[in-house]
Design an enzyme around this catalytic site. Sequence first.
Site, PDB file in Angstrom:
ATOM      1  N   HIS A   1       0.835  -1.197   0.000  1.00 61.66           N
ATOM      2  CA  HIS A   1       0.000   0.000   0.000  1.00 61.66           C
ATOM      3  C   HIS A   1       0.875   1.254   0.000  1.00 61.66           C
ATOM      4  CE1 HIS A   1      -3.219   2.596   2.103  1.00 61.66           C
ATOM      5  NE2 HIS A   1      -3.427   2.609   0.802  1.00 61.66           N
TER       6      HIS A   1
ATOM      7  N   HIS B   1       6.787  18.906 -13.743  1.00 65.54           N
ATOM      8  CA  HIS B   1       7.587  17.845 -14.352  1.00 65.54           C
ATOM      9  C   HIS B   1       8.876  17.623 -13.550  1.00 65.54           C
ATOM     10  CE1 HIS B   1       8.804  15.090 -17.451  1.00 65.54           C
ATOM     11  NE2 HIS B   1       9.908  15.776 -17.709  1.00 65.54           N
TER      12      HIS B   1
ATOM     13  N   TYR C   1       5.907  14.466 -22.262  1.00 69.62           N
ATOM     14  CA  TYR C   1       5.184  14.386 -20.991  1.00 69.62           C
ATOM     15  C   TYR C   1       4.249  13.176 -20.904  1.00 69.62           C
ATOM     16  CZ  TYR C   1       7.133  19.009 -20.604  1.00 69.62           C
ATOM     17  OH  TYR C   1       8.006  20.072 -20.575  1.00 69.62           O
ATOM     18  N   ALA C   2       4.627  12.077 -21.502  1.00 68.80           N
ATOM     19  CA  ALA C   2       3.880  10.823 -21.368  1.00 68.80           C
ATOM     20  C   ALA C   2       4.513  10.048 -20.214  1.00 68.80           C
ATOM     21  CB  ALA C   2       3.913  10.030 -22.667  1.00 68.80           C
ATOM     22  N   ASN C   3       4.253  10.529 -19.009  1.00 68.19           N
ATOM     23  CA  ASN C   3       4.845   9.964 -17.796  1.00 68.19           C
ATOM     24  C   ASN C   3       3.806   9.980 -16.682  1.00 68.19           C
ATOM     25  OD1 ASN C   3       7.645  10.053 -18.940  1.00 68.19           O
ATOM     26  ND2 ASN C   3       7.256  12.245 -18.852  1.00 68.19           N
TER      27      ASN C   3
END
Length: 131
Positions: A20, A98, A120-122
């Site tokens: 968790h 970012h 920015y594909a994170n």
Amino acid sequence: MRKTSLLNSNLSTVISKMGHTDKLAIGDCGLPIPNETERIDLALIAGVPTFLETLKVTLMELEIEEVLIANETKEINPETFEEIKKLIGDVKITFISHEELKNNLKECKAVVRTGEQTPYANIILKSGVVF
């Protein structure tokens, strides 16, 4: 916590060990991964596998309660942001810069590197529980 089967043994192992609030990142092929963080490199060629394909499969395995996304994603890559929202449903989204996202990679169990080449594909996924 694992939900289904996954063919990539490295990714499957990391997910099976998550508890968790542990974190796992998925990023484009240009995301700088800290030396101290495990790298799961899935990138084959430009665009393979995509960020969204990798996220979709990971979400089949991992229960999440929150995601961290760079503010720049919704502004500069709105198509990917909209697809992320569809994939995660009503999961909480926390927006950070970012730079903050890159700093948070040190706290992740691993960073999954995809072949994605859009900016920015994170994302950082925070593990939830299934009970």
